[in-house]
Design an enzyme around this catalytic site. Structure first.
Site, mmCIF file in Angstrom:
data_model
loop_
_atom_site.group_PDB
_atom_site.id
_atom_site.type_symbol
_atom_site.label_atom_id
_atom_site.label_comp_id
_atom_site.label_asym_id
_atom_site.label_seq_id
_atom_site.Cartn_x
_atom_site.Cartn_y
_atom_site.Cartn_z
ATOM 1 N N LYS A 89 0.829 -1.213 0.000
ATOM 2 C CA LYS A 89 0.000 0.000 0.000
ATOM 3 C C LYS A 89 0.858 1.255 0.000
ATOM 4 O O LYS A 89 0.455 2.293 -0.539
ATOM 5 C CB LYS A 89 -0.962 -0.028 1.188
ATOM 6 C CG LYS A 89 -1.992 -1.154 1.108
ATOM 7 C CD LYS A 89 -2.969 -1.098 2.260
ATOM 8 C CE LYS A 89 -3.956 -2.259 2.187
ATOM 9 N NZ LYS A 89 -3.301 -3.568 2.424
ATOM 10 N N CYS A 123 -7.786 -6.602 6.697
ATOM 11 C CA CYS A 123 -8.182 -7.599 5.693
ATOM 12 C C CYS A 123 -8.894 -8.741 6.424
ATOM 13 O O CYS A 123 -8.424 -9.879 6.466
ATOM 14 C CB CYS A 123 -6.989 -8.088 4.887
ATOM 15 S SG CYS A 123 -5.582 -8.646 5.861
#
Length: 393
Positions: A226, A346
């Site tokens: 990310k 997640c």
């Protein structure tokens, strides 16, 4: 290699994975690679067959089995009972199973987790669990900093790809390919033009809305997937502080940033667990954006890492939730007045998503500006919970 010998290899690998799951050791794919490195005599065809059985056995058993042998016996008894005849006790073959010997029963998830999963998915539970254990496609992110249009990159790929839209939101840098369609030895990976990144993960970075010329903290950067997506969104202008407590994972970010062409704008900082506030004191109330991609159960990634079901216990989940709450509070302290805070896990477990955010809002008086829960069954990507805050302080 004879069929019985293959089964013995599978049992040994499954036992190593089971022990690692219990002891929070190496990931399953790393264990498989290590096993084959020590057995160069196993040919490619046998390796493929062994891998297939290993992953089928892991997907079959939602609970951590009592042994690797029990995991394989449970799979074969359910799917191919005739194969049990290969447990013949010959050289390099497993011994015949005893009638009272344990077999791992089929299950989608640990029984203690089922109420929380039912809370999350309701009537869609069975379909969502099936999707969580299906095979994931290959999503890649085209690196804007490489200067090659997405259409040009798509044309250079060795197989057809398609654009990706998640929850109605287009991801302009994302392309989706069939599972296993592209190895990471392809030149586009080596030159930093593309990177493997699930569409859900790309959406987290997109919703963070990092702008060129700003100062950003990626608080739980890991190996930097990310971080690199944020750097691309910032067009290579600005500053990103990427932090983590895992030295090995954080060390992987540097070479990746070199390939992606954004090393100069990224500073990495290794943190000591429990000492993060003092080690980040120079960033207090300073960041335009803080991304807290917190450590979690990984339940949203079971289709890629089904052995994570074997790792999770109620006690470990409690520790993760406490850590997530602490990191979200830390991220809040780093955001400047008028800045933006984004929290992501997640996970498909409400306790790690909405539960953490609700508690944070009650404590700080800062409610989320928006939340989004993703799942493979409903959105075709890994499971995520994402919340954004625009703190008034």
């Amino acid at each position: 290699m004879r069929g019985p010998a293959r089964l013995q290899e599978v049992i040994e690998i499954l036992e190593d994975i089971r022990v690692a799951a219990r002891d929070e050791g190496a990931a399953a794919d790393a264990i498989v690679r290590r096993h084959f490195r020590g057995r160069r005599y196993i040919g490619a065809k046998d390796r493929a067959a062994i891998r297939d059985l290993v992953w089928r056995a892991i997907r079959h058993a939602g609970e951590r089995p009592v042994s690797g042998r029990a995991a394989l016996l449970g799979l074969l008894e359910a799917e191919d009972p005739k194969a049990l005849a290969l447990f013949d006790g010959s050289e390099r073959a497993p011994a015949p199973p005893a009638p009272e010997e344990p077999r791992a029963p089929p299950s989608r998830a640990p029984a203690w987790l089922m109420p929380e999963l039912a809370e999350r998915f309701g009537p869609a539970l069975e379909g969502e669990l099936a999707a969580l254990l299906g095979r994931a496609p290959l999503d890649i992110r085209v690196n804007r900093l490489a200067g090659r249009p997405v259409a040009e990159v798509a044309a250079a790929l060795p197989c057809p790809s398609e654009p990706v839209r998640i929850a109605g939101i287009p991801l302009p840098d994302a392309l989706r390919l069939p599972a296993g369609a592209l190895g990471e030895t392809h030149p586009l990976f080596a030159t930093g033009v593309i990177a493997v990144q699930d569409a859900g993960s790309q959406l987290v970075a997109a919703l963070a809305a990092a702008r060129p010329g700003t100062e950003v903290v990626d608080l739980c950067a890991g190996a930097g997937g990310k971080t690199l997506a944020l750097a691309a969104a910032m067009e290579g202008r600005g500053r990103i502080l990427a932090t983590d407590t895992d030295r090995k994972r954080l060390a992987a970010l540097g070479p990746r940033a070199v390939r992606a062409g954004c090393l100069s704008m990224i500073e990495t900082r290794l943190l000591d667990p429990g000492r993060e506030p003092e080690q980040l004191a120079d960033w207090r109330s300073r960041a335009d954006l803080v991304l807290v991609d917190a450590p979690c159960s990984g339940s949203g990634t079971w289709r890629r890492h089904p052995e994570l079901r074997w790792r999770l216990t109620p006690e470990r989940l409690d520790r993760l939730v406490a850590l997530q709450a602490r990191l979200l509070r830390l991220g809040h302290r780093l955001v400047r007045p008028g800045g933006r805070l984004v929290y992501a896990v997640c996970s498909v477990l409400p306790r790690e998503g909405q539960g953490v955010v609700t508690a944070f809002a009650a404590e700080t008086g800062v409610p989320p500006a928006a939340t989004l829960a993703l799942s493979p069954g409903s959105h075709g990507c890994d499971g995520f919970f994402i919340a954004s805050f625009d703190p008034p302080c």
